[in-house]
Design a protein around this motif. Sequence first.
Motif, mmCIF file in Angstrom:
data_model
loop_
_atom_site.group_PDB
_atom_site.id
_atom_site.type_symbol
_atom_site.label_atom_id
_atom_site.label_comp_id
_atom_site.label_asym_id
_atom_site.label_seq_id
_atom_site.Cartn_x
_atom_site.Cartn_y
_atom_site.Cartn_z
ATOM 1 N N LEU A 46 0.856 -1.178 0.000
ATOM 2 C CA LEU A 46 0.000 0.000 0.000
ATOM 3 C C LEU A 46 0.896 1.233 0.000
ATOM 4 O O LEU A 46 1.898 1.262 0.711
ATOM 5 C CB LEU A 46 -0.866 -0.038 1.266
ATOM 6 C CG LEU A 46 -1.930 1.003 1.478
ATOM 7 C CD1 LEU A 46 -3.009 0.900 0.403
ATOM 8 C CD2 LEU A 46 -2.571 0.795 2.854
ATOM 9 N N ILE A 48 0.418 4.826 0.932
ATOM 10 C CA ILE A 48 -0.399 5.913 1.457
ATOM 11 C C ILE A 48 0.435 7.142 1.794
ATOM 12 O O ILE A 48 -0.117 8.193 2.079
ATOM 13 C CB ILE A 48 -1.238 5.484 2.680
ATOM 14 C CG1 ILE A 48 -0.367 5.009 3.818
ATOM 15 C CG2 ILE A 48 -2.274 4.461 2.275
ATOM 16 C CD1 ILE A 48 -1.128 4.741 5.104
ATOM 17 N N ASN A 49 1.768 7.008 1.750
ATOM 18 C CA ASN A 49 2.599 8.186 2.026
ATOM 19 C C ASN A 49 2.977 8.933 0.747
ATOM 20 O O ASN A 49 3.664 9.933 0.800
ATOM 21 C CB ASN A 49 3.829 7.825 2.853
ATOM 22 C CG ASN A 49 4.795 6.903 2.121
ATOM 23 O OD1 ASN A 49 4.610 6.574 0.956
ATOM 24 N ND2 ASN A 49 5.821 6.455 2.823
ATOM 25 N N GLU A 61 5.027 3.085 6.609
ATOM 26 C CA GLU A 61 4.268 3.719 5.523
ATOM 27 C C GLU A 61 3.402 4.872 6.035
ATOM 28 O O GLU A 61 3.284 5.899 5.387
ATOM 29 C CB GLU A 61 3.394 2.683 4.814
ATOM 30 C CG GLU A 61 2.666 3.195 3.599
ATOM 31 C CD GLU A 61 3.563 3.477 2.406
ATOM 32 O OE1 GLU A 61 3.179 4.342 1.597
ATOM 33 O OE2 GLU A 61 4.626 2.849 2.269
ATOM 34 N N SER A 62 2.806 4.701 7.203
ATOM 35 C CA SER A 62 1.879 5.713 7.708
ATOM 36 C C SER A 62 2.494 6.612 8.773
ATOM 37 O O SER A 62 1.961 7.678 9.061
ATOM 38 C CB SER A 62 0.656 5.037 8.315
ATOM 39 O OG SER A 62 1.004 4.342 9.496
ATOM 40 N N ILE A 87 -7.309 8.496 6.334
ATOM 41 C CA ILE A 87 -6.715 8.601 4.999
ATOM 42 C C ILE A 87 -7.694 9.360 4.114
ATOM 43 O O ILE A 87 -8.849 8.971 3.975
ATOM 44 C CB ILE A 87 -6.440 7.211 4.393
ATOM 45 C CG1 ILE A 87 -5.511 6.399 5.291
ATOM 46 C CG2 ILE A 87 -5.858 7.357 2.984
ATOM 47 C CD1 ILE A 87 -5.339 4.968 4.837
ATOM 48 N N ILE A 89 -8.300 10.661 0.279
ATOM 49 C CA ILE A 89 -7.865 10.418 -1.100
ATOM 50 C C ILE A 89 -8.669 11.311 -2.030
ATOM 51 O O ILE A 89 -9.894 11.276 -2.031
ATOM 52 C CB ILE A 89 -8.057 8.945 -1.488
ATOM 53 C CG1 ILE A 89 -7.281 8.038 -0.524
ATOM 54 C CG2 ILE A 89 -7.628 8.706 -2.925
ATOM 55 C CD1 ILE A 89 -7.568 6.576 -0.705
ATOM 56 N N ILE A 100 -2.975 11.896 -1.705
ATOM 57 C CA ILE A 100 -3.321 11.134 -0.517
ATOM 58 C C ILE A 100 -2.767 11.842 0.710
ATOM 59 O O ILE A 100 -1.593 12.193 0.764
ATOM 60 C CB ILE A 100 -2.750 9.700 -0.595
ATOM 61 C CG1 ILE A 100 -3.299 8.987 -1.833
ATOM 62 C CG2 ILE A 100 -3.083 8.916 0.673
ATOM 63 C CD1 ILE A 100 -2.678 7.631 -2.108
ATOM 64 N N VAL A 102 -2.488 11.523 4.926
ATOM 65 C CA VAL A 102 -2.599 10.602 6.054
ATOM 66 C C VAL A 102 -2.475 11.403 7.339
ATOM 67 O O VAL A 102 -1.571 12.226 7.482
ATOM 68 C CB VAL A 102 -1.487 9.530 6.010
ATOM 69 C CG1 VAL A 102 -1.552 8.635 7.234
ATOM 70 C CG2 VAL A 102 -1.588 8.723 4.731
#
Length: 177
Positions: A46, A48-49, A61-62, A87, A89, A100, A102
């Motif tokens: 994934l 997400i960053n 990642e987060s 999150i 988007i 994105i 976070v």
Amino acid sequence: MLMKKFIAMAALAMLVFSCSDDDTNEVTTSVEGTWMLTSFELNQGLDINGDGEATTDMIAESECFGNSTITFNNDDTATVNFEEIDIEIEQIEGTNDYDITVECLGSTAQETIYTVSGDNTSLTFQYEDGSTETLDFTISGNTLTVVVPELSDLPISDNDDDIAYSFVGATLVFTKQ
């Protein structure tokens, strides 16, 4: 704008017991103490960053979840402090790209009652709302590993680079503090 907030299942953070191997080779369970989430790996990458690289490591990642803990008390109650994440988007107009964002939301203490059963391989939690959840786990030394087949509905890129939400599994590792 598409916004997706998910809470990684707090119950997943609650799985723990420690073993002792004395001269009698008797295994005892003890859940007392504080345990910290030290690894949170998804079974699917994934990004997400927004760095262009999908990874399975949700802590890296987060930059969230690193302060998630559970404290087991000697009266069969536990306090779970599992961090939440928000999150957001948003598709960039005129492109197939997404912006994105976070946000780590911190945690709220959740009280539960727990029972260890199944030859110390199963842990059942009873929540204040009356719901229960039973999870299987393995333990080695001061670490507890839990594999969750369906953790949460997360934003996953499909083959056309569109964002779709899909249930993904995870492996969580906790270390006794």
